[in-house]
Scaffold this active site. Structure first.
Site: not given
Ligand SMILES: NC(=O)c1ccc[n+]([C@@H]2O[C@H](COP(=O)([O-])OP(=O)(O)OC[C@H]3O[C@@H](n4cnc5c(N)ncnc54)[C@H](O)[C@@H]3O)[C@@H](O)[C@H]2O)c1
Length: 250
Positions: A156-158, A160
């Site tokens: 999710h972080y990557s 985004s």
């Protein structure tokens, strides 16, 4: 510390209540800028305002960056208080914790995209017209080396941050002849309170990937970011600046 000239420049720093945003605000104030701290944590951003006030003119705005109306209100509040917005540093962000892609809760995955990507889109969308009108602006988006490489247990972080790099490149080209420059930085891990939301295993993984074998210091990030908000940065836009201690290979 080298001197940068940000006198008479008004800078918005999202996520400015703490961490990298706070360090950016500190460095900008020391360079003569007027700073508006935007953060969802109303008590913490007010505390940051009080602490940083000894360095110069600083205001605090409580804002939910995923809410369009809240972002518009923050722009109005800032322009009323300071007269203009010359620089925008998008530092607010969340990790959403760590886990395998198929095991992360769907609502958590969505929230990370909302805050880290759509939140930046909304701030850019709201601030860019002011910058076009005044024929000058600098935007710096804090992405991550995770957006270039894709960290395991942080899809999710990557995703985004990869999206934020794409937004930076598109917007940079759209504004290239308007005096408004848009760039991103891609830090590796810096030991801020964001670590509280990550597993120790993930923190160890991130450190193991940094050839300099240490974490990034917030002041080191602030040096590059504040330079990117200055007039000294004149022929770079839609670009991605490395802050990974040697990790990134492109
Ligand atoms: N610290 C690191 O290791 C690291 C590495 C690479 C990239 N980054 C990125 O740098 C940025 C800053 O990270 P940090 O370490 O200072 O994190 P941090 O957690 O210390 O600070 C983030 C700030 O953003 C604010 N925020 C979160 N959601 C918000 C929302 N919806 N609306 C308004 N404000 C909101 C928080 O209240 C907090 O003050 C983030 O975008 C992060 O992804 C950090």
């Amino acid at each position: 510390m080298n001197q940068l000239d940000l006198k008479n420049r008004v800078m918005v720093v999202t996520g400015g209540a703490r961490g990298l945003g706070y360090a950016v605000a500190q460095r900008a104030l020391r360079s003569g800028a007027v700073v508006a701290l935007w953060d969802i944590d109303a008590a913490r951003v007010e505390r940051a305002r009080v602490e940083l006030s000894e360095l110069g003119s600083v205001s605090a705005v409580a804002v939910e960056l995923t809410d369009e109306a809240s972002v518009e209100a923050a722009v109005q509040q800032t322009v009323t208080a300071h007269g203009a917005i010359h620089a925008l540093v998008n530092s607010a962000g969340i990790t959403g914790g760590n886990g395998l892609t198929w095991e992360l809760p769907v609502d958590v995955w969505r929230r990370v995209i909302e805050v880290n990507l759509i939140g930046c889109y909304l701030t850019c969308r709201a601030v860019v017209p002011c910058m076009i009108e005044q024929g000058y602006g600098r935007i710096v988006n804090i992405a991550s080396v995770a957006g270039k490489e894709g960290n395991p247990n942080a899809s999710h972080y990557s995703a985004s941050k990869a999206g934020l790099i794409g937004l930076t490149k598109s917007l940079g080209k759209e504004l290239a002849t308007k005096g408004v420059l848009v760039n991103a930085v891609t830090p590796a891990a810096a030991k801020t309170e964001i670590f509280d939301s990550m597993s120790q295993q993930h923190i160890d993984y991130m450190l193991s990937r940094i050839p300099m074998n240490r974490f990034l210091m917030p002041d080191e990030a602030a040096s590059m970011i504040v330079w990117l908000t200055s007039e000294d940065c004149a022929f770079s836009t839609g670009a991605v600046f490395d802050l990974s201690g040697g990790r990134a290979t492109y």
